[in-house]
Design a protein around this motif. Structure first.
Motif, PDB file in Angstrom:
ATOM      1  N   VAL A  31     -56.619  21.142  93.455  1.00  0.00           N
ATOM      2  CA  VAL A  31     -56.693  20.563  92.125  1.00  0.00           C
ATOM      3  C   VAL A  31     -56.558  21.647  91.049  1.00  0.00           C
ATOM      4  CG1 VAL A  31     -58.237  19.369  90.502  1.00  0.00           C
ATOM      5  CG2 VAL A  31     -58.012  18.550  92.848  1.00  0.00           C
ATOM      6  N   LEU A  32     -57.148  22.799  91.292  1.00  0.00           N
ATOM      7  CA  LEU A  32     -57.148  23.886  90.317  1.00  0.00           C
ATOM      8  C   LEU A  32     -56.075  24.943  90.602  1.00  0.00           C
ATOM      9  CD1 LEU A  32     -61.016  24.376  90.160  1.00  0.00           C
ATOM     10  CD2 LEU A  32     -59.585  23.156  88.509  1.00  0.00           C
ATOM     11  N   ARG A  33     -55.071  24.586  91.407  1.00  0.00           N
ATOM     12  CA  ARG A  33     -54.094  25.572  91.872  1.00  0.00           C
ATOM     13  C   ARG A  33     -53.361  26.277  90.734  1.00  0.00           C
ATOM     14  NH1 ARG A  33     -51.995  20.644  93.050  1.00  0.00           N
ATOM     15  NH2 ARG A  33     -49.960  20.157  92.191  1.00  0.00           N
ATOM     16  N   ASP A  34     -53.008  25.546  89.675  1.00  0.00           N
ATOM     17  CA  ASP A  34     -52.282  26.192  88.575  1.00  0.00           C
ATOM     18  C   ASP A  34     -53.139  27.246  87.887  1.00  0.00           C
ATOM     19  OD1 ASP A  34     -49.943  24.755  89.013  1.00  0.00           O
ATOM     20  OD2 ASP A  34     -50.583  23.098  87.727  1.00  0.00           O
ATOM     21  N   ALA A  35     -54.392  26.920  87.640  1.00  0.00           N
ATOM     22  CA  ALA A  35     -55.301  27.888  87.015  1.00  0.00           C
ATOM     23  C   ALA A  35     -55.540  29.075  87.947  1.00  0.00           C
ATOM     24  CB  ALA A  35     -56.626  27.219  86.652  1.00  0.00           C
ATOM     25  N   LEU A  36     -55.712  28.807  89.240  1.00  0.00           N
ATOM     26  CA  LEU A  36     -55.919  29.888  90.206  1.00  0.00           C
ATOM     27  C   LEU A  36     -54.695  30.791  90.291  1.00  0.00           C
ATOM     28  CD1 LEU A  36     -57.746  27.960  93.069  1.00  0.00           C
ATOM     29  CD2 LEU A  36     -58.731  29.696  91.566  1.00  0.00           C
ATOM     30  N   LEU A  37     -53.514  30.200  90.290  1.00  0.00           N
ATOM     31  CA  LEU A  37     -52.286  30.991  90.350  1.00  0.00           C
ATOM     32  C   LEU A  37     -52.128  31.838  89.099  1.00  0.00           C
ATOM     33  CD1 LEU A  37     -49.858  28.392  91.963  1.00  0.00           C
ATOM     34  CD2 LEU A  37     -50.763  30.478  93.015  1.00  0.00           C
ATOM     35  N   ASP A  38     -52.517  31.286  87.940  1.00  0.00           N
ATOM     36  CA  ASP A  38     -52.478  32.080  86.702  1.00  0.00           C
ATOM     37  C   ASP A  38     -53.403  33.282  86.796  1.00  0.00           C
ATOM     38  OD1 ASP A  38     -50.582  30.538  85.434  1.00  0.00           O
ATOM     39  OD2 ASP A  38     -52.051  29.321  84.332  1.00  0.00           O
ATOM     40  N   VAL A  39     -54.601  33.070  87.328  1.00  0.00           N
ATOM     41  CA  VAL A  39     -55.564  34.169  87.474  1.00  0.00           C
ATOM     42  C   VAL A  39     -55.006  35.242  88.407  1.00  0.00           C
ATOM     43  CG1 VAL A  39     -57.821  34.766  88.453  1.00  0.00           C
ATOM     44  CG2 VAL A  39     -57.610  32.788  86.957  1.00  0.00           C
ATOM     45  N   LEU A  40     -54.298  34.818  89.439  1.00  0.00           N
ATOM     46  CA  LEU A  40     -53.728  35.761  90.401  1.00  0.00           C
ATOM     47  C   LEU A  40     -52.392  36.343  89.937  1.00  0.00           C
ATOM     48  CD1 LEU A  40     -54.540  33.791  93.672  1.00  0.00           C
ATOM     49  CD2 LEU A  40     -55.723  35.813  92.781  1.00  0.00           C
ATOM     50  N   GLY A  41     -51.914  35.898  88.787  1.00  0.00           N
ATOM     51  CA  GLY A  41     -50.655  36.424  88.268  1.00  0.00           C
ATOM     52  C   GLY A  41     -49.431  35.880  88.972  1.00  0.00           C
ATOM     53  N   LYS A  42     -49.553  34.707  89.570  1.00  0.00           N
ATOM     54  CA  LYS A  42     -48.434  34.092  90.281  1.00  0.00           C
ATOM     55  C   LYS A  42     -47.932  32.881  89.515  1.00  0.00           C
ATOM     56  CE  LYS A  42     -48.663  36.741  93.932  1.00  0.00           C
ATOM     57  NZ  LYS A  42     -47.634  37.702  94.196  1.00  0.00           N
ATOM     58  N   LEU A  46     -45.231  30.252  93.393  1.00  0.00           N
ATOM     59  CA  LEU A  46     -45.786  31.384  94.142  1.00  0.00           C
ATOM     60  C   LEU A  46     -44.831  32.580  94.103  1.00  0.00           C
ATOM     61  CD1 LEU A  46     -47.347  29.523  97.166  1.00  0.00           C
ATOM     62  CD2 LEU A  46     -48.550  30.516  95.219  1.00  0.00           C
ATOM     63  N   THR A  47     -44.273  32.813  92.946  1.00  0.00           N
ATOM     64  CA  THR A  47     -43.367  33.932  92.686  1.00  0.00           C
ATOM     65  C   THR A  47     -42.181  33.934  93.646  1.00  0.00           C
ATOM     66  OG1 THR A  47     -45.348  35.120  92.020  1.00  0.00           O
ATOM     67  CG2 THR A  47     -43.334  36.380  92.074  1.00  0.00           C
ATOM     68  N   GLY A  48     -41.478  32.809  93.674  1.00  0.00           N
ATOM     69  CA  GLY A  48     -40.256  32.705  94.458  1.00  0.00           C
ATOM     70  C   GLY A  48     -40.428  32.322  95.906  1.00  0.00           C
ATOM     71  N   ARG A  49     -41.657  32.169  96.357  1.00  0.00           N
ATOM     72  CA  ARG A  49     -41.875  31.872  97.769  1.00  0.00           C
ATOM     73  C   ARG A  49     -41.375  30.488  98.179  1.00  0.00           C
ATOM     74  NH1 ARG A  49     -45.421  35.839  96.911  1.00  0.00           N
ATOM     75  NH2 ARG A  49     -45.983  37.195  98.639  1.00  0.00           N
ATOM     76  N   ILE A  50     -41.465  29.527  97.297  1.00  0.00           N
ATOM     77  CA  ILE A  50     -41.046  28.175  97.667  1.00  0.00           C
ATOM     78  C   ILE A  50     -39.557  28.143  97.978  1.00  0.00           C
ATOM     79  CG2 ILE A  50     -40.836  25.804  96.828  1.00  0.00           C
ATOM     80  CD1 ILE A  50     -43.601  26.169  95.571  1.00  0.00           C
ATOM     81  N   GLU A  51     -38.749  28.875  97.207  1.00  0.00           N
ATOM     82  CA  GLU A  51     -37.317  28.981  97.521  1.00  0.00           C
ATOM     83  C   GLU A  51     -37.112  29.612  98.894  1.00  0.00           C
ATOM     84  OE1 GLU A  51     -34.816  30.950  94.677  1.00  0.00           O
ATOM     85  OE2 GLU A  51     -35.797  29.921  93.010  1.00  0.00           O
TER      86      GLU A  51
END
Length: 170
Positions: A31-42, A46-51
């Motif tokens: 649920v909080l993935r976007d906020a968590l990714l922002d905190v981690l700088g991603k 996931l910085t191109g990983r999905i591609e």
């Protein structure tokens, strides 16, 4: 808590509690993935990983049972990988997910074998952490804090393996 449980019933209740906390943690992380990714700088990808994951999945799906037989890291001078997935002009060396990497290399058979190996490692490290040390007949040996290290290391490697292939390459 697991060490303090004095009966199998109490230990089972501890495990149920651990499972509930883990489930809440996974749901909260989702649920909080976007906020968590922002905190981690991603980024949200996931910085191109999905591609990368989509490209690897497409190739792995061509031979899903036994895989393609490659190993990690992928060597960029191999024609199978040279220019296949590029990130900022550089050939990608691995799938950035150990499970997907094994699926490409060894197919479903490899994923099942790797899951069995990781579960066995997790199982043994867990009981090493929560059971009293037994090197002889003395059942009252004190617990050791260092006994927690293997299960913590396995947990870190399994989590890292979701976004990196390093646990199988190193």
């Amino acid at each position: 808590l697991a060490r303090a449980a004095t009966s199998p019933r109490k230990r089972r209740n501890v495990y149920i509690g651990f499972g509930a906390v883990a489930l809440v943690g996974v749901v909260a992380a989702w649920v909080l993935r976007d906020a968590l990714l922002d905190v981690l700088g991603k980024g949200s990808d996931l910085t191109g990983r999905i591609e990368i994951w989509n490209a690897v999945w497409a190739r792995a799906a061509e031979r899903p049972v036994f895989g393609n037989g490659f190993s990690s890291p992928w060597v960029p001078w191999d024609p199978a990988f040279d220019g296949w997935i590029l990130n900022h002009g550089i050939t990608v060396f691995h799938a950035h997910n150990m499970w997907l990497d094994v699926f490409l290399q060894l197919g479903v058979v490899g994923v099942i074998l790797m899951a069995i190996a990781w579960l066995a490692l997790l199982w043994r490290s867990w009981f090493f952490a929560v059971d009293r040390p037994r090197w002889d007949l003395d059942a009252q040996r004190p617990y050791s804090a260092i006994a927690l290290a293997p299960v913590l290391l396995v947990a870190v490697l399994l989590i890292e393996g979701l976004a990196e292939s390093a646990p199988i390459m190193l």
